[in-house]
Design a protein around this motif. Structure first.
Motif, PDB file in Angstrom:
ATOM      1  N   ARG A  66     109.827 -83.239 -25.795  1.00 25.66           N
ATOM      2  CA  ARG A  66     110.246 -82.727 -27.106  1.00 25.66           C
ATOM      3  C   ARG A  66     109.202 -81.812 -27.726  1.00 25.66           C
ATOM      4  NH1 ARG A  66     111.224 -85.791 -32.907  1.00 25.66           N
ATOM      5  NH2 ARG A  66     112.814 -84.378 -33.726  1.00 25.66           N
ATOM      6  N   HIS A  67     107.917 -82.089 -27.468  1.00 22.14           N
ATOM      7  CA  HIS A  67     106.867 -81.310 -28.124  1.00 22.14           C
ATOM      8  C   HIS A  67     106.905 -79.836 -27.726  1.00 22.14           C
ATOM      9  CE1 HIS A  67     104.967 -82.242 -24.237  1.00 22.14           C
ATOM     10  NE2 HIS A  67     104.197 -81.179 -24.447  1.00 22.14           N
ATOM     11  N   VAL A  68     107.443 -79.538 -26.555  1.00 23.78           N
ATOM     12  CA  VAL A  68     107.557 -78.145 -26.131  1.00 23.78           C
ATOM     13  C   VAL A  68     108.458 -77.362 -27.083  1.00 23.78           C
ATOM     14  CG1 VAL A  68     108.457 -76.630 -24.304  1.00 23.78           C
ATOM     15  CG2 VAL A  68     107.071 -78.626 -23.714  1.00 23.78           C
TER      16      VAL A  68
ATOM     17  N   TYR B 241     116.020 -78.217 -28.054  1.00 25.06           N
ATOM     18  CA  TYR B 241     115.774 -79.552 -27.501  1.00 25.06           C
ATOM     19  C   TYR B 241     117.059 -80.246 -27.066  1.00 25.06           C
ATOM     20  CZ  TYR B 241     114.262 -84.465 -27.327  1.00 25.06           C
ATOM     21  OH  TYR B 241     114.026 -85.775 -26.945  1.00 25.06           O
ATOM     22  N   ASN B 242     118.102 -80.163 -27.880  1.00 26.56           N
ATOM     23  CA  ASN B 242     119.354 -80.818 -27.501  1.00 26.56           C
ATOM     24  C   ASN B 242     119.962 -80.165 -26.261  1.00 26.56           C
ATOM     25  OD1 ASN B 242     121.208 -82.975 -28.363  1.00 26.56           O
ATOM     26  ND2 ASN B 242     122.694 -81.319 -28.567  1.00 26.56           N
TER      27      ASN B 242
ATOM     28  N   ASP C 143     112.192 -88.697 -36.405  1.00 27.83           N
ATOM     29  CA  ASP C 143     112.286 -87.946 -37.659  1.00 27.83           C
ATOM     30  C   ASP C 143     112.840 -86.558 -37.378  1.00 27.83           C
ATOM     31  OD1 ASP C 143     111.174 -89.904 -39.383  1.00 27.83           O
ATOM     32  OD2 ASP C 143     109.160 -89.337 -38.738  1.00 27.83           O
ATOM     33  N   THR C 144     113.518 -86.010 -38.377  1.00 31.68           N
ATOM     34  CA  THR C 144     113.928 -84.609 -38.321  1.00 31.68           C
ATOM     35  C   THR C 144     112.723 -83.742 -38.659  1.00 31.68           C
ATOM     36  OG1 THR C 144     116.230 -85.061 -38.890  1.00 31.68           O
ATOM     37  CG2 THR C 144     115.402 -82.857 -39.378  1.00 31.68           C
TER      38      THR C 144
ATOM     39  N   ARG D 214     116.571 -85.693 -36.005  1.00 31.36           N
ATOM     40  CA  ARG D 214     116.004 -86.958 -35.570  1.00 31.36           C
ATOM     41  C   ARG D 214     116.686 -87.419 -34.283  1.00 31.36           C
ATOM     42  NH1 ARG D 214     119.325 -87.905 -39.878  1.00 31.36           N
ATOM     43  NH2 ARG D 214     120.843 -89.605 -39.718  1.00 31.36           N
ATOM     44  N   PRO D 215     115.897 -87.847 -33.301  1.00 32.57           N
ATOM     45  CA  PRO D 215     116.456 -88.190 -31.989  1.00 32.57           C
ATOM     46  C   PRO D 215     117.523 -89.279 -32.024  1.00 32.57           C
ATOM     47  CG  PRO D 215     114.099 -87.857 -31.808  1.00 32.57           C
ATOM     48  CD  PRO D 215     114.426 -87.809 -33.280  1.00 32.57           C
ATOM     49  N   SER D 216     117.443 -90.210 -32.980  1.00 26.55           N
ATOM     50  CA  SER D 216     118.451 -91.265 -33.019  1.00 26.55           C
ATOM     51  C   SER D 216     119.840 -90.696 -33.255  1.00 26.55           C
ATOM     52  CB  SER D 216     118.108 -92.303 -34.089  1.00 26.55           C
ATOM     53  OG  SER D 216     117.979 -91.692 -35.358  1.00 26.55           O
TER      54      SER D 216
END
Length: 379
Positions: free
Chosen positions: A38-40, A122-123, A70-71, A94-96
């Protein structure tokens, strides 16, 4: 990417957290979240400080926050008509919520998926890891976002189709799709999404008013052979940013000029707390399309596109002030009566059917009772 494998431990901790919350129930999606860095996709994002600070990898908080549930706001823009104030215009949600929606989407190998709202990318990376890049298309109205996402996806090893395109129009060059997932909010499900989905395919849309965002829901619609799409609403109190009307303008509520020179006052058994009651708030929105709400410490003011307005204190008996062409608080009262008469149904008691000529909210079943249309305005 970072020069170490620290992110892998953070990703593993994130998926463990989501599994403990009962969100990550599919082992395949758990593996996807643990695999995609995700950090990318969030090399910079804004903190929750006041005023917000732009965080980078040099900040000690950066990696922890990149793998938090978190968003992360990644883009802010001023509205051309509201200089001096920056609205959030893109984020990594947020990933959830992202993972919850991917579970609901129910993808299988070999399916083609269109994502509306590329954002950070990311998605699209999660979908590409699960299905393969060739099966994933993602669009966003903002070329700045799609250009950056394309680079980040490539850095992470993914090459889906990424295109700058107005999301409500879908993306005809890669249609038809087996699944469409919207990571932006719209007030109605755009007709092109239905037309570009295979019969039997699914659309997962975030529908909510720009001016009362907590009243929305996720709509999980199955497309039929006759060109309609229908399915249940799924509770989602806080969803996505609204679509932008154009690249330069955030998807913010349209401000309505109101005339407060003549003010009518009365009382009501329904206070402004009704506007935030799940299920009921959805019905209020359906009776008052284009509603804006402006909460205050003791009362809330609402407006509608025709310039009508009402201000109500929180609890009953509530003081109502209203003006403009109609007493719009009567629609709130009528929505509350229907909701009470039907046993206080929540959001998931309703569904949506999209046809070429209309979008119809229904109660309990598609062929059962429809939510009644508003009565004539009361002046």
């Amino acid at each position: 990417m970072t020069n170490s494998d620290d992110w892998k431990a953070h990703a593993a901790a994130l998926i463990d957290q989501l599994a403990e919350q009962g969100i990550a129930t599919d082992p395949a999606w758990r593996q996807v979240v643990a695999t995609v860095p995700r950090h990318v996709f969030v090399p910079t994002f804004y903190s929750d400080d006041d005023p917000p600070q732009l965080l980078t990898a040099d900040d000690r908080r950066w990696l922890d926050l990149a793998y938090s549930d978190d968003t992360l706001v990644t883009q802010r823009k001023e509205h051309p008509d509201q200089p001096g104030f920056a609205w959030s215009t893109s984020s990594s949600t947020r990933p959830s919520l992202m993972l919850r929606m991917l579970h609901i989407l129910n993808v299988h190998d070999g399916m083609n998926v269109l994502e509306i709202g590329t954002g950070t990318g990311y998605n699209a990376a999660l979908l590409s890891e699960r299905l393969g890049s060739a099966r994933v298309t993602t669009v966003d109205i903002d070329p700045e976002l799609t250009d950056a996402a394309r680079v980040r996806l490539a850095q992470a090893g993914y090459t889906p189709t990424v295109a700058p395109h107005d999301g409500p129009q879908g993306y005809p060059p890669r249609a038809p799709y087996d699944r469409i997932i919207a990571t932006v909010a719209t007030e109605q499900v755009p007709r092109p999404w239905v037309e570009q989905t295979h019969p039997g395919g699914l659309i997962l849309a975030d529908i909510r008013p720009r001016g009362m965002t907590w009243a929305g829901a996720l709509a999980r619609l199955t497309v039929a052979d006759d060109g309609t799409a229908s399915g249940p609403l799924i509770s989602c109190t806080w969803g996505f940013m609204s679509t932008r009307p154009d690249v330069a303008r955030p998807g913010t509520p349209d401000m309505v000029p109101i005339d407060a020179t003549t003010v009518h006052t009365r009382t009501s058994e329904i206070g402004s707390d009704a506007l935030r009651t799940p299920g009921l708030s959805l019905l209020i929105w359906q009776r008052l399309p284009g509603i804006n709400a402006f909460p205050g410490p003791d009362s809330t003011q609402i407006t509608t596109p025709d310039g009508s307005w009402a201000k109500a204190t929180k609890t009953a008996p509530a003081k109502i002030e209203h003006g403009g062409p109609a007493d719009i608080w009567t629609q709130v009262e009528q929505a509350h009566k229907w909701w009470t008469d039907h046993g206080h149904p929540d959001v998931e008691s309703f569904g949506l059917t999209v046809s070429p000529n209309e979008q119809r909210l229904w109660y309990q079943a598609p062929d059962a009772e429809s939510w009644p249309a508003p009565d004539s305005p009361t002046t």
